[in-house]
Design a protein around this motif. Structure first.
Motif, PDB file in Angstrom:
ATOM      1  N   ILE A 252      59.670  22.904  53.624  1.00  0.00           N
ATOM      2  CA  ILE A 252      58.911  21.674  53.391  1.00  0.00           C
ATOM      3  C   ILE A 252      59.691  20.419  53.785  1.00  0.00           C
ATOM      4  N   ARG A 253      60.612  20.586  54.730  1.00  0.00           N
ATOM      5  CA  ARG A 253      61.393  19.404  55.127  1.00  0.00           C
ATOM      6  C   ARG A 253      60.528  18.359  55.826  1.00  0.00           C
ATOM      7  N   ASP A 254      59.534  18.801  56.537  1.00  0.00           N
ATOM      8  CA  ASP A 254      58.561  17.878  57.123  1.00  0.00           C
ATOM      9  C   ASP A 254      57.224  18.156  56.459  1.00  0.00           C
ATOM     10  N   PRO A 255      56.653  17.153  55.785  1.00  0.00           N
ATOM     11  CA  PRO A 255      55.448  17.389  54.991  1.00  0.00           C
ATOM     12  C   PRO A 255      54.206  17.657  55.837  1.00  0.00           C
TER      13      PRO A 255
ATOM     14  N   ASP B 243      56.951  32.388  56.948  1.00  0.00           N
ATOM     15  CA  ASP B 243      56.286  31.115  56.770  1.00  0.00           C
ATOM     16  C   ASP B 243      56.953  30.221  55.732  1.00  0.00           C
ATOM     17  N   ASP B 244      57.373  30.823  54.649  1.00  0.00           N
ATOM     18  CA  ASP B 244      57.820  30.026  53.500  1.00  0.00           C
ATOM     19  C   ASP B 244      59.304  30.152  53.230  1.00  0.00           C
ATOM     20  N   GLU B 245      60.070  30.561  54.212  1.00  0.00           N
ATOM     21  CA  GLU B 245      61.504  30.709  53.953  1.00  0.00           C
ATOM     22  C   GLU B 245      62.324  29.908  54.963  1.00  0.00           C
ATOM     23  N   SER B 246      63.490  29.490  54.497  1.00  0.00           N
ATOM     24  CA  SER B 246      64.435  28.806  55.388  1.00  0.00           C
ATOM     25  C   SER B 246      65.144  29.846  56.244  1.00  0.00           C
ATOM     26  N   LEU B 247      65.873  29.383  57.228  1.00  0.00           N
ATOM     27  CA  LEU B 247      66.635  30.306  58.072  1.00  0.00           C
ATOM     28  C   LEU B 247      67.681  31.049  57.251  1.00  0.00           C
ATOM     29  N   GLU B 248      68.335  30.337  56.337  1.00  0.00           N
ATOM     30  CA  GLU B 248      69.362  30.958  55.495  1.00  0.00           C
ATOM     31  C   GLU B 248      68.765  32.111  54.696  1.00  0.00           C
TER      32      GLU B 248
ATOM     33  N   ASP C  64      65.196  15.020  55.777  1.00  0.00           N
ATOM     34  CA  ASP C  64      66.554  15.463  55.443  1.00  0.00           C
ATOM     35  C   ASP C  64      67.597  14.806  56.344  1.00  0.00           C
ATOM     36  N   HIS C  65      67.254  13.669  56.919  1.00  0.00           N
ATOM     37  CA  HIS C  65      68.164  13.059  57.884  1.00  0.00           C
ATOM     38  C   HIS C  65      69.478  12.604  57.260  1.00  0.00           C
ATOM     39  N   ASP C  66      69.433  12.236  56.000  1.00  0.00           N
ATOM     40  CA  ASP C  66      70.682  11.823  55.374  1.00  0.00           C
ATOM     41  C   ASP C  66      71.645  13.003  55.236  1.00  0.00           C
TER      42      ASP C  66
END
Lengths: 235, 235
Positions: free
Chosen positions: B84-87, A51-56, B129-131
């Motif tokens: 949290i890239r999309d709030p 839930d709280d982790e990025s793919l990396e 994070d589009h930039d």
DNA sequence: ACAAAAGTGTTACACGTACACCCATGG
DNA sequence: CCATGGGTGTACGTGTAACACTTTTGT
């Protein structure tokens, strides 16, 4: 804030293509899958994203679970998303490929996963689209290693130039001229000569070298042209 | 078959980084976001992945919705997955970058999205994070175009060598020697000389060329070394 | 006539490749 | 003392970069 409505949710997974080199052959670390479907079949090491982790982060966690290694070279390969790639339910999987020093691994392996090294050339059938992932990883490795010095990641701290050459020959399935190869590698200034020689593989013995880590990091993205005519070899 | 249990589901989206070239500058196609959050801010064109489609299919669908174009050059860039890239809620997004002939686009644009071309160098702030996606796409484009002839995808059917050179100069933010450039390009045999000249941009006029499509496809993965010292330019 | 851009010819040189040959050592 | 693999020296050719110079044509 309200949720986005009307869009189907799905599972996200990561799969790790783990390469190793034992001094002679390029190898792939596979596990025997421990749950259905396809239980007991060979598979890449993978897992679902928390839930709280990025793919990396997930990829690093999963690699660590199996190998006990951290700080390993790893890069995102591609996300695989065929709607029926996993028959149980919709899952998209992001593949990462990792290069590890096979000897480091031996020390820390987690035996829970029934992992085994296979010759890359002679690997078993894999579940789902994992074979496709491996093929792409191999292609990417060839592509990248033709220009960037990433193959050092597969070698131990101390290694000889003939060992390194053997690795390149494995990767590209070709023979290289040892005289030109050593000069080319030395001209990059990436290697630091050691006092001792490796006497296991020849009578004369070949000097050990270590990576100049600072220069390595600084030159990582530089183009080195280590493979003659790469366009003929990269298919 | 039972479902995988205990794992959180999430949303999968795609975002398209759409590059165009108007003969002078490298441009980026952006839309004014039509829904919350960040409504009315500039954004990449994107959307959620449908239940029964792959990411590639979703990316093509979304590109088609905006531009009306099909069969466009597009490749998967990377999947972005910060929790949290999309709030609003957990969404991972796979970025694709596309190269289109800007003139083709003018003909078919869908005005529903309030899209606009921006100079890549002088683009507005983007949502989420589009930039970061754009910066990575730019880097990948530079990397790839240094060795593979993909920039033709940005040009119309007929183009001149000085136009092509200008495009390379834009991409790498550098000046190239026109004399050496034309020879290098012509030596690839990828171009077919036309009878007419373009007289808009110079008095003498420059001959139009068309791509030799067959040769182009055959040589696509070949290494062409079109940029001198790429390692100094690719940061 | 002149300016400005397109394009040709020529040269110097770096780099990759090929290969003769020397070195070190164990059996 | 010879076989084996490690490594240096050198010569050759291709490809790249630099740049003087010619061509074309609108103003």
């Amino acid at each position: 804030m309200t949720k986005y409505s009307g869009h189907k949710h799905l599972l996200a997974a990561v799969d790790c293509i783990i390469f190793g080199f034992d001094g002679y052959d390029l190898k792939l670390l596979l596990i025997k899958r421990g749950f259905d479907p396809e239980k007991h079949k060979w598979s890449l090491m993978g897992g679902f994203v928390n839930d709280d982790e990025s793919l990396e982060k997930a990829a690093n966690r999963i690699l660590y679970q199996l190998t006990g290694l951290e700080g390993v070279y790893m890069e995102q390969l591609q996300t695989f998303s065929d709607p029926i790639r996993d028959p149980v339910e919709r899952t998209i999987s992001t593949a990462y490929f990792a290069l590890i020093d096979i000897h480091q691994y031996e020390k820390r392996i987690n035996h829970d996963y029934n992992a085994e090294w296979f010759l890359l050339k002679d690997r078993p059938d894999l579940i789902f689209d994992h074979d496709q992932m491996v093929r792409l990883a191999q292609k990417r490795l060839r592509y990248k290693a033709a220009m960037h010095p990433i193959l050092f990641e597969l070698l131990p701290d101390k290694f000889t130039i003939p060992q390194l050459q053997c690795l390149y020959e494995e990767i590209y399935d070709t023979k290289l001229d040892n005289r030109n190869f050593s000069r080319k590698i030395l001209s990059t200034q990436l290697l630091v000569k050691q006092k001792e020689k490796d006497k296991f593989n020849s009578k004369k013995g070949a000097f050990y070298y270590k990576l100049n880590k600072r220069k390595y990091r600084a030159n990582f993205q530089a183009f080195l042209n280590l493979i003659p005519n790469p366009d003929k070899l990269l298919v």
